[in-house]
Design a protein around this motif. Sequence first.
Motif, PDB file in Angstrom:
ATOM      1  N   TYR A   1       0.830  -1.193   0.000  1.00 16.67           N
ATOM      2  CA  TYR A   1       0.000   0.000   0.000  1.00 16.67           C
ATOM      3  C   TYR A   1       0.862   1.240   0.000  1.00 16.67           C
ATOM      4  O   TYR A   1       1.959   1.231   0.538  1.00 16.67           O
ATOM      5  N   GLU A   2       0.348   2.269  -0.564  1.00 17.60           N
ATOM      6  CA  GLU A   2       0.970   3.570  -0.426  1.00 17.60           C
ATOM      7  C   GLU A   2       0.049   4.396   0.435  1.00 17.60           C
ATOM      8  O   GLU A   2      -1.157   4.412   0.221  1.00 17.60           O
ATOM      9  N   ILE A   3       0.596   5.044   1.405  1.00 15.35           N
ATOM     10  CA  ILE A   3      -0.204   5.938   2.231  1.00 15.35           C
ATOM     11  C   ILE A   3      -0.006   7.325   1.651  1.00 15.35           C
ATOM     12  O   ILE A   3       1.077   7.885   1.705  1.00 15.35           O
ATOM     13  N   TYR A   4      -1.060   7.838   1.054  1.00 17.87           N
ATOM     14  CA  TYR A   4      -0.941   9.075   0.304  1.00 17.87           C
ATOM     15  C   TYR A   4      -0.870  10.316   1.173  1.00 17.87           C
ATOM     16  O   TYR A   4      -0.253  11.286   0.813  1.00 17.87           O
ATOM     17  N   GLN A   5      -1.558  10.300   2.307  1.00 13.67           N
ATOM     18  CA  GLN A   5      -1.562  11.486   3.138  1.00 13.67           C
ATOM     19  C   GLN A   5      -1.767  11.059   4.575  1.00 13.67           C
ATOM     20  O   GLN A   5      -2.644  10.275   4.881  1.00 13.67           O
ATOM     21  N   CYS A   6      -0.934  11.547   5.447  1.00 13.20           N
ATOM     22  CA  CYS A   6      -1.067  11.239   6.863  1.00 13.20           C
ATOM     23  C   CYS A   6      -1.262  12.538   7.623  1.00 13.20           C
ATOM     24  O   CYS A   6      -0.651  13.537   7.311  1.00 13.20           O
ATOM     25  N   ASP A   7      -2.076  12.479   8.632  1.00 14.85           N
ATOM     26  CA  ASP A   7      -2.337  13.637   9.470  1.00 14.85           C
ATOM     27  C   ASP A   7      -1.529  13.473  10.749  1.00 14.85           C
ATOM     28  O   ASP A   7      -1.898  12.705  11.617  1.00 14.85           O
ATOM     29  N   ARG A 146      -2.101  -1.815  12.511  1.00 21.93           N
ATOM     30  CA  ARG A 146      -3.376  -1.084  12.503  1.00 21.93           C
ATOM     31  C   ARG A 146      -3.494  -0.185  11.278  1.00 21.93           C
ATOM     32  O   ARG A 146      -4.545  -0.116  10.654  1.00 21.93           O
ATOM     33  N   VAL A 147      -2.426   0.508  10.963  1.00 16.60           N
ATOM     34  CA  VAL A 147      -2.466   1.402   9.797  1.00 16.60           C
ATOM     35  C   VAL A 147      -2.592   0.599   8.509  1.00 16.60           C
ATOM     36  O   VAL A 147      -3.459   0.867   7.671  1.00 16.60           O
ATOM     37  N   LEU A 148      -1.747  -0.403   8.339  1.00 11.48           N
ATOM     38  CA  LEU A 148      -1.748  -1.158   7.092  1.00 11.48           C
ATOM     39  C   LEU A 148      -3.028  -1.957   6.893  1.00 11.48           C
ATOM     40  O   LEU A 148      -3.446  -2.181   5.750  1.00 11.48           O
ATOM     41  N   ALA A 149      -3.682  -2.364   7.970  1.00 13.68           N
ATOM     42  CA  ALA A 149      -4.931  -3.122   7.845  1.00 13.68           C
ATOM     43  C   ALA A 149      -6.065  -2.257   7.310  1.00 13.68           C
ATOM     44  O   ALA A 149      -6.978  -2.760   6.653  1.00 13.68           O
ATOM     45  N   GLU A 150      -6.000  -0.967   7.547  1.00 15.34           N
ATOM     46  CA  GLU A 150      -7.096  -0.078   7.165  1.00 15.34           C
ATOM     47  C   GLU A 150      -6.772   0.873   6.016  1.00 15.34           C
ATOM     48  O   GLU A 150      -7.673   1.376   5.353  1.00 15.34           O
ATOM     49  N   ARG A 152      -6.003   2.513   2.601  1.00 13.36           N
ATOM     50  CA  ARG A 152      -6.294   2.282   1.189  1.00 13.36           C
ATOM     51  C   ARG A 152      -5.961   3.574   0.442  1.00 13.36           C
ATOM     52  O   ARG A 152      -5.868   4.632   1.045  1.00 13.36           O
ATOM     53  N   PRO A 153      -5.817   3.522  -0.860  1.00 18.37           N
ATOM     54  CA  PRO A 153      -5.612   4.773  -1.591  1.00 18.37           C
ATOM     55  C   PRO A 153      -6.707   5.781  -1.235  1.00 18.37           C
ATOM     56  O   PRO A 153      -7.889   5.447  -1.211  1.00 18.37           O
ATOM     57  N   GLY A 154      -6.264   6.980  -0.896  1.00 11.08           N
ATOM     58  CA  GLY A 154      -7.188   8.037  -0.522  1.00 11.08           C
ATOM     59  C   GLY A 154      -7.522   8.082   0.947  1.00 11.08           C
ATOM     60  O   GLY A 154      -8.217   8.994   1.401  1.00 11.08           O
ATOM     61  N   ALA A 155      -7.036   7.118   1.717  1.00  8.55           N
ATOM     62  CA  ALA A 155      -7.316   7.097   3.156  1.00  8.55           C
ATOM     63  C   ALA A 155      -6.643   8.281   3.841  1.00  8.55           C
ATOM     64  O   ALA A 155      -5.605   8.766   3.404  1.00  8.55           O
ATOM     65  N   ILE A 156      -7.246   8.712   4.918  1.00 13.75           N
ATOM     66  CA  ILE A 156      -6.634   9.726   5.778  1.00 13.75           C
ATOM     67  C   ILE A 156      -6.338   9.044   7.105  1.00 13.75           C
ATOM     68  O   ILE A 156      -7.231   8.564   7.791  1.00 13.75           O
ATOM     69  N   VAL A 157      -5.052   8.994   7.433  1.00 14.05           N
ATOM     70  CA  VAL A 157      -4.577   8.359   8.658  1.00 14.05           C
ATOM     71  C   VAL A 157      -4.263   9.466   9.654  1.00 14.05           C
ATOM     72  O   VAL A 157      -3.475  10.359   9.356  1.00 14.05           O
ATOM     73  N   VAL A 158      -4.890   9.416  10.810  1.00 16.38           N
ATOM     74  CA  VAL A 158      -4.604  10.424  11.839  1.00 16.38           C
ATOM     75  C   VAL A 158      -3.520   9.863  12.768  1.00 16.38           C
ATOM     76  O   VAL A 158      -3.628   8.747  13.273  1.00 16.38           O
ATOM     77  N   MET A 159      -2.454  10.623  12.887  1.00 14.56           N
ATOM     78  CA  MET A 159      -1.392  10.282  13.834  1.00 14.56           C
ATOM     79  C   MET A 159      -0.927  11.586  14.464  1.00 14.56           C
ATOM     80  O   MET A 159      -1.185  12.666  13.941  1.00 14.56           O
ATOM     81  N   HIS A 160      -0.241  11.461  15.569  1.00 12.77           N
ATOM     82  CA  HIS A 160       0.095  12.619  16.377  1.00 12.77           C
ATOM     83  C   HIS A 160       1.609  12.756  16.499  1.00 12.77           C
ATOM     84  O   HIS A 160       2.277  11.812  16.929  1.00 12.77           O
TER      85      HIS A 160
END
Length: 176
Positions: A1-7, A146-150, A152-160
């Motif tokens: 997967y590519e994570i396109y954008q992380c918060d 947790r991140v990789l299981a959810e 997908r392209p276009g996903a927004i991952v919230v991290m701090h």
Amino acid sequence: YEIYQCDWSSDVCSSDLGVAMRRIIRAFRAAGARTTFFCNGVNIAAHADAMRAALAAGDTIGAHTWSHKELPDYPAAVQGAEMQGDIDAWWSVARAAPTPLLRPPYGLWSEATLRAAGQRGFAWVVLWNVDPSDYLDPPRAVLVQRVLAEARPGAIVVMHVNANRSEEHTSELQSH
């Protein structure tokens, strides 16, 4: 997967937030990726150099209020002041505006939040669809899983940024 954008939000000011943010910027840059930082005004003011570094690296910024209040608990005027404080902080340290993106603290918003946001030039209220609960300090393997299981392209991952060791997990997530 590519994570396109992380918060990588900055919810609570810590003495090493600026260092952590720079590590995250370097990891994203090494992966040829960019991120969006949603920072609270109090952290922007306290870590001005790191905020300018994010912009210089080509990352996007958005507002996350001045002090991380649960916006729906407050009248519209207070909500607007929280947003304006974040806008003013970005302008003060970097001559940049976080508009058009607003991430309300805890993902909580109301109609008054949307009105106050629109009055200040925010066209987008950004929420997320992947929350690995990094602020609970899970082991590295759990956080990555947790991140990789959810994601997908276009996903927004919230991290701090200030979650324990978040910056250490960035490189591993970028490699997927």
